[in-house]
Motif scaffolding. Structure first.
Motif, mmCIF file in Angstrom:
data_model
loop_
_atom_site.group_PDB
_atom_site.id
_atom_site.type_symbol
_atom_site.label_atom_id
_atom_site.label_comp_id
_atom_site.label_asym_id
_atom_site.label_seq_id
_atom_site.Cartn_x
_atom_site.Cartn_y
_atom_site.Cartn_z
ATOM 1 N N ASP A 153 38.751 63.991 13.774
ATOM 2 C CA ASP A 153 37.021 64.093 14.144
ATOM 3 C C ASP A 153 36.133 65.180 13.618
ATOM 4 O O ASP A 153 35.178 64.800 13.634
ATOM 5 C CB ASP A 153 36.744 64.338 15.668
ATOM 6 N N TYR A 154 36.950 65.980 13.675
ATOM 7 C CA TYR A 154 35.399 67.184 12.957
ATOM 8 C C TYR A 154 35.698 66.998 11.094
ATOM 9 O O TYR A 154 34.089 67.231 10.637
ATOM 10 C CB TYR A 154 36.339 68.417 12.640
ATOM 11 N N ALA A 155 36.618 65.998 10.740
ATOM 12 C CA ALA A 155 36.324 66.072 8.997
ATOM 13 C C ALA A 155 35.823 64.884 8.756
ATOM 14 O O ALA A 155 34.322 65.225 8.089
ATOM 15 C CB ALA A 155 37.454 65.914 8.470
ATOM 16 N N ALA A 156 35.619 64.029 9.789
ATOM 17 C CA ALA A 156 34.556 62.650 9.842
ATOM 18 C C ALA A 156 33.474 63.168 10.144
ATOM 19 O O ALA A 156 31.878 62.977 9.406
ATOM 20 C CB ALA A 156 34.487 62.090 11.196
ATOM 21 N N ARG A 157 32.960 64.296 10.881
ATOM 22 C CA ARG A 157 31.781 64.876 11.604
ATOM 23 C C ARG A 157 31.495 65.947 10.466
ATOM 24 O O ARG A 157 30.068 65.335 10.291
ATOM 25 C CB ARG A 157 31.834 65.356 12.982
ATOM 26 N N GLU A 158 32.003 66.252 10.328
ATOM 27 C CA GLU A 158 31.213 67.700 8.763
ATOM 28 C C GLU A 158 31.516 66.916 7.858
ATOM 29 O O GLU A 158 30.518 67.699 6.887
ATOM 30 C CB GLU A 158 32.366 69.199 9.289
ATOM 31 N N HIS A 159 32.706 65.995 7.157
ATOM 32 C CA HIS A 159 32.512 66.104 5.736
ATOM 33 C C HIS A 159 32.560 63.945 5.136
ATOM 34 O O HIS A 159 33.590 64.037 4.491
ATOM 35 C CB HIS A 159 33.783 67.192 5.342
ATOM 36 N N GLY A 160 31.736 63.669 6.219
ATOM 37 C CA GLY A 160 32.122 62.634 6.056
ATOM 38 C C GLY A 160 32.064 61.678 4.977
ATOM 39 O O GLY A 160 32.761 60.571 4.774
ATOM 40 N N SER A 161 31.288 62.008 4.215
ATOM 41 C CA SER A 161 30.773 61.178 3.291
ATOM 42 C C SER A 161 31.826 62.177 2.010
ATOM 43 O O SER A 161 31.530 61.195 1.140
ATOM 44 C CB SER A 161 29.739 61.171 2.440
ATOM 45 N N ARG A 162 32.415 62.875 2.135
ATOM 46 C CA ARG A 162 33.048 63.578 1.319
ATOM 47 C C ARG A 162 34.332 62.459 0.971
ATOM 48 O O ARG A 162 35.028 61.573 1.400
ATOM 49 C CB ARG A 162 33.985 64.477 1.763
ATOM 50 N N GLU A 163 34.690 62.239 -0.880
ATOM 51 C CA GLU A 163 35.135 60.697 -0.779
ATOM 52 C C GLU A 163 36.653 61.512 -0.759
ATOM 53 O O GLU A 163 37.228 62.193 -1.642
ATOM 54 C CB GLU A 163 34.988 60.337 -2.252
ATOM 55 N N ILE A 164 37.152 59.808 -0.631
ATOM 56 C CA ILE A 164 38.991 60.294 -0.553
ATOM 57 C C ILE A 164 39.555 58.733 -1.589
ATOM 58 O O ILE A 164 39.054 57.346 -1.237
ATOM 59 C CB ILE A 164 39.652 59.834 0.933
ATOM 60 N N VAL A 165 40.067 59.863 -2.728
ATOM 61 C CA VAL A 165 40.151 58.108 -3.147
ATOM 62 C C VAL A 165 42.129 57.745 -3.974
ATOM 63 O O VAL A 165 42.886 58.578 -3.603
ATOM 64 C CB VAL A 165 39.791 58.300 -5.012
ATOM 65 N N THR A 166 42.310 56.542 -3.512
ATOM 66 C CA THR A 166 43.890 56.298 -3.819
ATOM 67 C C THR A 166 43.519 55.461 -4.575
ATOM 68 O O THR A 166 43.163 54.920 -4.896
ATOM 69 C CB THR A 166 43.629 55.313 -2.367
ATOM 70 N N ARG A 167 44.667 55.788 -5.947
ATOM 71 C CA ARG A 167 45.658 54.971 -6.196
ATOM 72 C C ARG A 167 46.721 54.165 -6.336
ATOM 73 O O ARG A 167 47.870 55.060 -6.101
ATOM 74 C CB ARG A 167 46.125 56.198 -8.103
ATOM 75 N N TRP A 168 46.941 52.913 -6.569
ATOM 76 C CA TRP A 168 48.261 52.130 -5.474
ATOM 77 C C TRP A 168 48.974 52.381 -7.035
ATOM 78 O O TRP A 168 48.343 51.924 -8.172
ATOM 79 C CB TRP A 168 47.259 50.759 -5.435
ATOM 80 N N ALA A 169 49.921 51.483 -6.718
ATOM 81 C CA ALA A 169 51.066 52.019 -7.821
ATOM 82 C C ALA A 169 50.807 50.957 -8.852
ATOM 83 O O ALA A 169 51.317 50.523 -9.961
ATOM 84 C CB ALA A 169 52.245 51.040 -6.688
ATOM 85 N N ASP A 170 49.948 49.648 -8.390
ATOM 86 C CA ASP A 170 49.732 48.888 -9.170
ATOM 87 C C ASP A 170 48.908 49.129 -10.436
ATOM 88 O O ASP A 170 48.121 48.258 -11.129
ATOM 89 C CB ASP A 170 49.261 47.555 -8.635
ATOM 90 N N GLY A 171 47.866 50.198 -9.985
ATOM 91 C CA GLY A 171 46.864 51.184 -11.307
ATOM 92 C C GLY A 171 45.942 50.577 -10.092
ATOM 93 O O GLY A 171 44.622 51.157 -10.501
ATOM 94 N N SER A 172 45.759 49.737 -9.418
ATOM 95 C CA SER A 172 43.926 49.924 -8.842
ATOM 96 C C SER A 172 44.155 50.565 -8.203
ATOM 97 O O SER A 172 44.640 51.679 -7.412
ATOM 98 C CB SER A 172 44.530 47.906 -8.223
ATOM 99 N N ILE A 173 41.907 51.273 -7.860
ATOM 100 C CA ILE A 173 41.940 52.433 -7.060
ATOM 101 C C ILE A 173 41.182 51.540 -6.097
ATOM 102 O O ILE A 173 40.899 50.914 -6.146
ATOM 103 C CB ILE A 173 40.824 53.356 -7.597
ATOM 104 N N GLU A 174 41.111 52.162 -4.469
ATOM 105 C CA GLU A 174 40.023 52.411 -3.056
ATOM 106 C C GLU A 174 39.706 53.613 -2.798
ATOM 107 O O GLU A 174 39.748 54.696 -3.358
ATOM 108 C CB GLU A 174 41.086 51.912 -2.379
#
Length: 187
Positions: free
Chosen positions: A18-39
């Motif tokens: 809840d704190y992270a969403a409230r205070e740093h909501g727009s801070r990006e989190i990048v995931t690279r999947w095993a197949d190389g795709s990125i979300e």
């Protein structure tokens, strides 16, 4: 009335998301999947997804104190499941993907996991284990349409399950180098 305390609520893990969403909501989190795709996501997105996960877990019949296992790498969906399981009153059980099959079977049966979420790259391992897992009722692949369907029907309008701050929230096991693996339950 003055209580003399610094806070008037229990220290629960869900306060962190809840704190992270409230205070740093727009801070990006990048995931690279095993197949190389990125979300890409952010803390607001993970918090919203965690609430939808909690709703989905309750919809699957998860009761407070029951275990949700994950067999996955670090990514935003794993993070959402982590907070969602705890937010539903469950116990998140992160399973070490590098262990031998016999240890994995022992650990998941001993923990009495009810739900198992895993990355598609580990599907061959999970398929080998399935016939031996006695308590797992629901299998969900993180990087699949199955996961999207699980949370897609949830609106995220969910109040975290509250309890005592000493209620269990996370479970980890040793590697079993001196006999069977031993579980450590975190509060």
């Amino acid at each position: 009335m003055y209580s003399g305390t610094m806070q008037d609520w229990d220290l629960r893990v869900t306060h962190l998301i809840d704190y992270a969403a409230r205070e740093h909501g727009s801070r990006e989190i990048v995931t690279r999947w095993a197949d190389g795709s990125i979300e890409r996501s952010n803390w607001s997105g993970v918090a919203s997804e965690a609430r939808r996960m909690a709703q989905a877990f309750v919809g699957l019949g998860l009761k407070p104190g029951e275990r949700v296992a994950t067999f996955a790498m670090n990514h935003h969906r794993h993070l959402a499941a982590w907070y969602g399981a705890i937010g539903a009153g469950g116990v998140i059980h992160t399973v070490n993907v590098r262990l031998f099959d016999e240890d994995l079977i022992y650990i998941m049966n001993h923990a009495e996991d009810k739900v198992l979420l895993y990355d598609a790259q580990f599907a061959p391992v999970i398929e080998r284990l399935k016939p031996h897992l006695k308590t797992v009722e629901h299998y969900v692949v993180f990087d699949s349409d199955e996961y999207a369907a699980l949370i897609g029907g949830q609106d995220g309008n969910f109040d975290w399950v509250w309890g005592d701050e000493r209620d269990p929230c996370m479970l980890c096991y040793t590697s079993g180098t001196t006999g069977n693996p031993k579980g450590v339950l975190y509060q």
